[in-house]
Design an enzyme around this catalytic site. Sequence first.
Site, PDB file in Angstrom:
ATOM      1  N   HIS A  66      22.418  27.616  13.101  1.00 55.82           N
ATOM      2  CA  HIS A  66      21.626  28.839  12.917  1.00 55.82           C
ATOM      3  C   HIS A  66      21.814  29.333  11.489  1.00 55.82           C
ATOM      4  O   HIS A  66      22.939  29.354  10.995  1.00 55.82           O
ATOM      5  CB  HIS A  66      22.084  29.916  13.892  1.00 55.82           C
ATOM      6  CG  HIS A  66      21.383  31.221  13.676  1.00 55.82           C
ATOM      7  ND1 HIS A  66      20.068  31.418  14.047  1.00 55.82           N
ATOM      8  CD2 HIS A  66      21.796  32.374  13.090  1.00 55.82           C
ATOM      9  CE1 HIS A  66      19.713  32.652  13.722  1.00 55.82           C
ATOM     10  NE2 HIS A  66      20.732  33.249  13.125  1.00 55.82           N
TER      11      HIS A  66
ATOM     12  N   THR B  45       0.846  -1.194   0.000  1.00 52.00           N
ATOM     13  CA  THR B  45       0.000   0.000   0.000  1.00 52.00           C
ATOM     14  C   THR B  45       0.881   1.243   0.000  1.00 52.00           C
ATOM     15  O   THR B  45       0.640   2.195  -0.751  1.00 52.00           O
ATOM     16  CB  THR B  45      -0.876  -0.002   1.283  1.00 52.00           C
ATOM     17  OG1 THR B  45      -1.653  -1.190   1.304  1.00 52.00           O
ATOM     18  CG2 THR B  45      -1.782   1.218   1.337  1.00 52.00           C
TER      19      THR B  45
HETATM   20  P1  FAD Z   1       0.724  -3.001   3.076  1.00 52.63           P
HETATM   21  O1  FAD Z   1       1.633  -1.907   2.791  1.00 52.63           O
HETATM   22  O2  FAD Z   1      -0.710  -2.820   3.049  1.00 52.63           O
HETATM   23  O3  FAD Z   1       1.196  -4.252   2.274  1.00 52.63           O
HETATM   24  C1  FAD Z   1       0.510  -5.452   2.276  1.00 52.63           C
HETATM   25  C2  FAD Z   1       0.715  -6.139   0.950  1.00 52.63           C
HETATM   26  O4  FAD Z   1       0.229  -7.469   1.069  1.00 52.63           O
HETATM   27  C3  FAD Z   1      -0.056  -5.507  -0.197  1.00 52.63           C
HETATM   28  O5  FAD Z   1       0.813  -5.184  -1.257  1.00 52.63           O
HETATM   29  C4  FAD Z   1      -1.063  -6.576  -0.620  1.00 52.63           C
HETATM   30  O6  FAD Z   1      -1.293  -6.605  -2.011  1.00 52.63           O
HETATM   31  C5  FAD Z   1      -0.376  -7.841  -0.163  1.00 52.63           C
HETATM   32  N1  FAD Z   1      -1.293  -8.944   0.106  1.00 52.63           N
HETATM   33  C6  FAD Z   1      -2.438  -8.923   0.825  1.00 52.63           C
HETATM   34  N2  FAD Z   1      -2.992 -10.140   0.875  1.00 52.63           N
HETATM   35  C7  FAD Z   1      -2.180 -10.957   0.156  1.00 52.63           C
HETATM   36  C8  FAD Z   1      -2.211 -12.341  -0.163  1.00 52.63           C
HETATM   37  N3  FAD Z   1      -3.174 -13.156   0.300  1.00 52.63           N
HETATM   38  N4  FAD Z   1      -1.211 -12.836  -0.941  1.00 52.63           N
HETATM   39  C9  FAD Z   1      -0.223 -12.032  -1.399  1.00 52.63           C
HETATM   40  N5  FAD Z   1      -0.140 -10.732  -1.120  1.00 52.63           N
HETATM   41  C10 FAD Z   1      -1.093 -10.202  -0.341  1.00 52.63           C
HETATM   42  N6  FAD Z   1       1.911   5.569   6.569  1.00 52.63           N
HETATM   43  C11 FAD Z   1       2.961   6.342   6.941  1.00 52.63           C
HETATM   44  O7  FAD Z   1       3.712   5.948   7.838  1.00 52.63           O
HETATM   45  N7  FAD Z   1       3.211   7.537   6.337  1.00 52.63           N
HETATM   46  C12 FAD Z   1       2.420   8.022   5.356  1.00 52.63           C
HETATM   47  O8  FAD Z   1       2.683   9.103   4.830  1.00 52.63           O
HETATM   48  C13 FAD Z   1       1.307   7.255   4.955  1.00 52.63           C
HETATM   49  N8  FAD Z   1       0.498   7.691   3.971  1.00 52.63           N
HETATM   50  C14 FAD Z   1      -0.551   6.902   3.564  1.00 52.63           C
HETATM   51  C15 FAD Z   1      -1.382   7.394   2.567  1.00 52.63           C
HETATM   52  C16 FAD Z   1      -2.457   6.641   2.137  1.00 52.63           C
HETATM   53  C17 FAD Z   1      -3.342   7.176   1.038  1.00 52.63           C
HETATM   54  C18 FAD Z   1      -2.685   5.357   2.707  1.00 52.63           C
HETATM   55  C19 FAD Z   1      -3.805   4.505   2.224  1.00 52.63           C
HETATM   56  C20 FAD Z   1      -1.864   4.867   3.703  1.00 52.63           C
HETATM   57  C21 FAD Z   1      -0.794   5.641   4.161  1.00 52.63           C
HETATM   58  N9  FAD Z   1       0.036   5.216   5.191  1.00 52.63           N
HETATM   59  C22 FAD Z   1       1.088   5.999   5.595  1.00 52.63           C
HETATM   60  C23 FAD Z   1      -0.164   3.917   5.850  1.00 52.63           C
HETATM   61  C24 FAD Z   1       0.813   2.868   5.296  1.00 52.63           C
HETATM   62  O9  FAD Z   1       0.633   2.774   3.900  1.00 52.63           O
HETATM   63  C25 FAD Z   1       0.582   1.523   5.949  1.00 52.63           C
HETATM   64  O10 FAD Z   1       0.642   1.661   7.357  1.00 52.63           O
HETATM   65  C26 FAD Z   1       1.633   0.524   5.512  1.00 52.63           C
HETATM   66  O11 FAD Z   1       1.629   0.360   4.118  1.00 52.63           O
HETATM   67  C27 FAD Z   1       1.399  -0.839   6.171  1.00 52.63           C
HETATM   68  O12 FAD Z   1       2.381  -1.719   5.745  1.00 52.63           O
HETATM   69  P2  FAD Z   1       2.133  -3.295   5.713  1.00 52.63           P
HETATM   70  O13 FAD Z   1       3.410  -3.882   5.220  1.00 52.63           O
HETATM   71  O14 FAD Z   1       1.579  -3.749   7.004  1.00 52.63           O
HETATM   72  O15 FAD Z   1       0.979  -3.518   4.648  1.00 52.63           O
END
Ligand code: FAD
Length: 468
Positions: A447, A42
Amino acid sequence: MAERYDVVVIGAGPGGYVAAIRAAQLGMKVACVEKRPTLGGTCLNIGCIPSKALLDSSEYYHLAHDKFVRHGIKVTGLEIDVPAMLARKDRVVKELTDGVGFLFRKNKITPVFGAARLASPTTVAVQKNGGGEETLEAGHILLATGSAPVNLPFIPFDGKTVVSSTEALCFERVPEHLVVVGGGYIGLELGSVWRRLGAKVTVIEFLPRIVPLADIELGTLLHKSLAKQGLEFHLETRVTGAKVTGERVAVSAEKKDGSALTVDCDRVLVAVGRRPYTEGLGLAEAGVNADSKTGKVPVDKHFRTNVPTVSAIGDLIDGPMLAHKAEDEGVAWAELLAGKAGHVDYDTIPSVIYTWPEMAGVGITEEQAKERKLDYRVGKFPFLANGRAKAMDETEGLVKILADAKTDRVLGVHILGPRASDLIAEAVTTMEFAGSAEDIARICHSHPTLSEAVKEAAMAVDRWSIHS
Ligand code: FAD
Ligand code: NAD
């Protein structure tokens, strides 16, 4: 024969890809399964990175439109080219997601593109994107499948007019009137983007204030600043429905006093939070528990679920849904698995809202200090009195430091102002080292820099700020 790995990571977001890299660095044989065609999750594809790319582009436009003239720069013929702006954002995303591919190759991690399912506590079945199924055997499985936007059943997403952040990052033209449901991170960041580019933006928030969990004093200042920029807010207002007629939407809501509100617009962004994403993952079949209400997967201090060979990190588990939190958990998980002392300090995870001015915080808010009946002192310093902020013509906001009244240990730091996102790092470091406000106050800061506002706020804790 299924290929056998020490670790199979499901999800290549900042949690999963960082965990995969750290595990590979520590000598493990690693595969990472991702169902998107690109790595980075994401965050890189539809979250942090594209939103910041658009925030930066729209801020440059806003500067040229409204602020350059104050610096003695006249601009004529200023225009917005939305397709070019979106194309630049897409290039940034591509370079960074390709970059994760490069890091995988460098660390000899096997990427597998397809949807993964837990076939057993040590087996992952992948429905491959190109067709066919592959089975991977794993010593350990890490779930890092992230989160998805919360859908309001009475205004369901239609992908075009009523949308989530994913589509609001790709509007092909500036909306005439964008209604944002939810005054949190996404609502304020993407609301700012489209407001700066010329849209009328109306934010409808259920609670009495925007960014409800932030320090109230700074949250209120941010509200005022965004209102000055033209965002319109309806607080304590509950959205009840939306009627889509062609390109128009009539959003209906109810105010706290019972009166009705109807807003006519052409786009609605619903940004009321995100929920853990576990669809098709086969948790129940593999016996992995998830909270029936929140969908979060409970884990122990080593990030293990109730099934010892299956762990979980990132948005899927408790804590703030932030990329840097997911990354740190990925590192800690891999290190713990390798017998090292992996650790995440949940008390010092910074949060940043990338509006302008930016708002950043770490540690407890003043409200939490009061709730906990702590004996604390506060030091504040306004950017109006900071030389660099004056030179930049960016004097909105302030730095606020909460310190223990007896020990002077820093309890929380909250910054509203230019580049608060970068300034907060000093506060996080100080808190990690259990530092005091006096430590910050007596450290030499260059500064003229914005960071001097942090130093002056620390001096103000003991009432000896020099410049205010
Ligand atoms: P994700 O990044 O959600 O990754 C999970 C991955 O798993 C995805 O690519 C998905 O396709 C994959 N997946 C899911 N199920 C399966 C499956 N069964 N098999 C294979 N693959 C699978 N956070 C910040 O810290 N700073 C920011 O500026 C910020 N801005 C954001 C802006 C927006 C618009 C959004 C929506 C979120 C933002 N966030 C931000 C939050 C941040 O994106 C998430 O907290 C972070 O991406 C979480 O990481 P993760 O690895 O847990 O999951
Ligand atoms: P959020 O939790 O930040 O904000 C949601 C807001 O919607 C809250 O203020 C809440 O009171 C309000 N709300 C809830 N239900 C409502 C309703 N029915 N009507 C009106 N308002 C309602 O959620 P988000 O903005 O969707 O972002 C999701 C998550 O993504 C964030 O919590 C954050 O973890 C992450 N994120 C982080 C950043 C960043 O770090 N800069 C940026 C974007 C997203």
